[in-house]
Write a protein that holds these residues in place. Structure first.
Motif, PDB file in Angstrom:
ATOM      1  N   GLN A 160     -19.932  -8.665  -3.194  1.00 16.69           N
ATOM      2  CA  GLN A 160     -18.671  -8.253  -3.819  1.00 16.69           C
ATOM      3  C   GLN A 160     -18.224  -9.262  -4.874  1.00 16.69           C
ATOM      4  O   GLN A 160     -17.733  -8.886  -5.939  1.00 16.69           O
ATOM      5  CB  GLN A 160     -17.582  -8.057  -2.763  1.00 16.69           C
ATOM      6  N   TYR A 161     -18.420 -10.557  -4.604  1.00 17.34           N
ATOM      7  CA  TYR A 161     -18.079 -11.574  -5.604  1.00 17.34           C
ATOM      8  C   TYR A 161     -18.992 -11.427  -6.826  1.00 17.34           C
ATOM      9  O   TYR A 161     -18.533 -11.514  -7.960  1.00 17.34           O
ATOM     10  CB  TYR A 161     -18.189 -12.983  -5.015  1.00 17.34           C
ATOM     11  N   GLU A 162     -20.270 -11.182  -6.591  1.00 15.09           N
ATOM     12  CA  GLU A 162     -21.216 -11.018  -7.707  1.00 15.09           C
ATOM     13  C   GLU A 162     -20.866  -9.778  -8.535  1.00 15.09           C
ATOM     14  O   GLU A 162     -20.901  -9.822  -9.759  1.00 15.09           O
ATOM     15  CB  GLU A 162     -22.651 -10.922  -7.171  1.00 15.09           C
ATOM     16  N   GLN A 163     -20.504  -8.674  -7.870  1.00 19.53           N
ATOM     17  CA  GLN A 163     -20.112  -7.458  -8.578  1.00 19.53           C
ATOM     18  C   GLN A 163     -18.832  -7.661  -9.395  1.00 19.53           C
ATOM     19  O   GLN A 163     -18.583  -6.925 -10.345  1.00 19.53           O
ATOM     20  CB  GLN A 163     -19.885  -6.303  -7.599  1.00 19.53           C
ATOM     21  N   SER A 164     -18.037  -8.644  -9.006  1.00 21.46           N
ATOM     22  CA  SER A 164     -16.751  -8.894  -9.661  1.00 21.46           C
ATOM     23  C   SER A 164     -16.836  -9.986 -10.716  1.00 21.46           C
ATOM     24  O   SER A 164     -15.821 -10.498 -11.185  1.00 21.46           O
ATOM     25  CB  SER A 164     -15.700  -9.283  -8.606  1.00 21.46           C
ATOM     26  N   LYS A 165     -18.047 -10.334 -11.113  1.00 26.33           N
ATOM     27  CA  LYS A 165     -18.270 -11.361 -12.139  1.00 26.33           C
ATOM     28  C   LYS A 165     -17.451 -11.024 -13.387  1.00 26.33           C
ATOM     29  O   LYS A 165     -17.438  -9.885 -13.836  1.00 26.33           O
ATOM     30  CB  LYS A 165     -19.764 -11.413 -12.471  1.00 26.33           C
ATOM     31  N   GLY A 166     -16.738 -12.026 -13.901  1.00 23.96           N
ATOM     32  CA  GLY A 166     -15.902 -11.837 -15.082  1.00 23.96           C
ATOM     33  C   GLY A 166     -14.457 -11.487 -14.756  1.00 23.96           C
ATOM     34  O   GLY A 166     -13.595 -11.499 -15.628  1.00 23.96           O
ATOM     35  N   GLU A 167     -14.179 -11.188 -13.492  1.00 20.71           N
ATOM     36  CA  GLU A 167     -12.817 -10.845 -13.058  1.00 20.71           C
ATOM     37  C   GLU A 167     -12.038 -12.106 -12.688  1.00 20.71           C
ATOM     38  O   GLU A 167     -12.613 -13.104 -12.248  1.00 20.71           O
ATOM     39  CB  GLU A 167     -12.865  -9.935 -11.820  1.00 20.71           C
TER      40      GLU A 167
END
Length: 151
Positions: free
Chosen positions: A90-97
């Protein structure tokens, strides 16, 4: 974490069997009462009826298995725009957030971090805070939450 793992093992098959993604589980104890908060997601979004249906199914399983011996409130909801983050994926999918992260223990003299997720490396969440990059061990994160951008 053992209680979350036990709850996850009971709840995930129910949620996925209904066609939803189990986003995460929070179990908060406070005195005699507890809250079991379950976040579900779906590519088409989540509505109140979805939450009610999942809640009924999970209640039935919880009544039979009885993994929580005290009184508790069951809440089922969408993770929403300010979604909590539970896993490295989930952290990887949220890269740039933008994210707010609270650690269980102080790291480099602080427990709270607010910055941009740069990714995940070897089990550490990489966060850019005020021009400085921090590698925060995922197992040390107490809570992580996306900060919605309304621009």
């Amino acid at each position: 974490m053992a209680k979350i793992d036990e709850l996850n093992a009971l709840i995930e098959p129910v949620v996925t069997g209904m066609g939803f993604l189990l986003w995460g589980i929070e179990y908060v104890r406070s005195g005699k009462f507890s809250t079991l908060r379950i976040y579900i997601d779906h590519e088409n979004g989540i509505n109140v009826d979805n939450c009610a249906d999942v809640s009924r199914q999970i209640s039935a399983v919880m009544d039979v298995e009885d993994p929580i011996s005290t009184n508790y409130t069951l809440e089922v909801s969408s993770p929403g725009m300010d979604r909590p983050l539970f896993t490295a994926e989930q952290y990887e999918q949220s890269k740039g957030e933008w994210v707010e992260i609270k650690l269980r223990f102080a790291f480099e003299g602080r427990k709270n971090f607010k910055g941009v997720i740069n990714g995940v490396e070897d089990g550490d969440v990489v966060v850019q805070v005020d021009g400085e990059e921090f590698l925060l061990p995922i197992e040390s994160i107490d809570k992580g939450r996306i900060i919605p951008n309304f621009k």
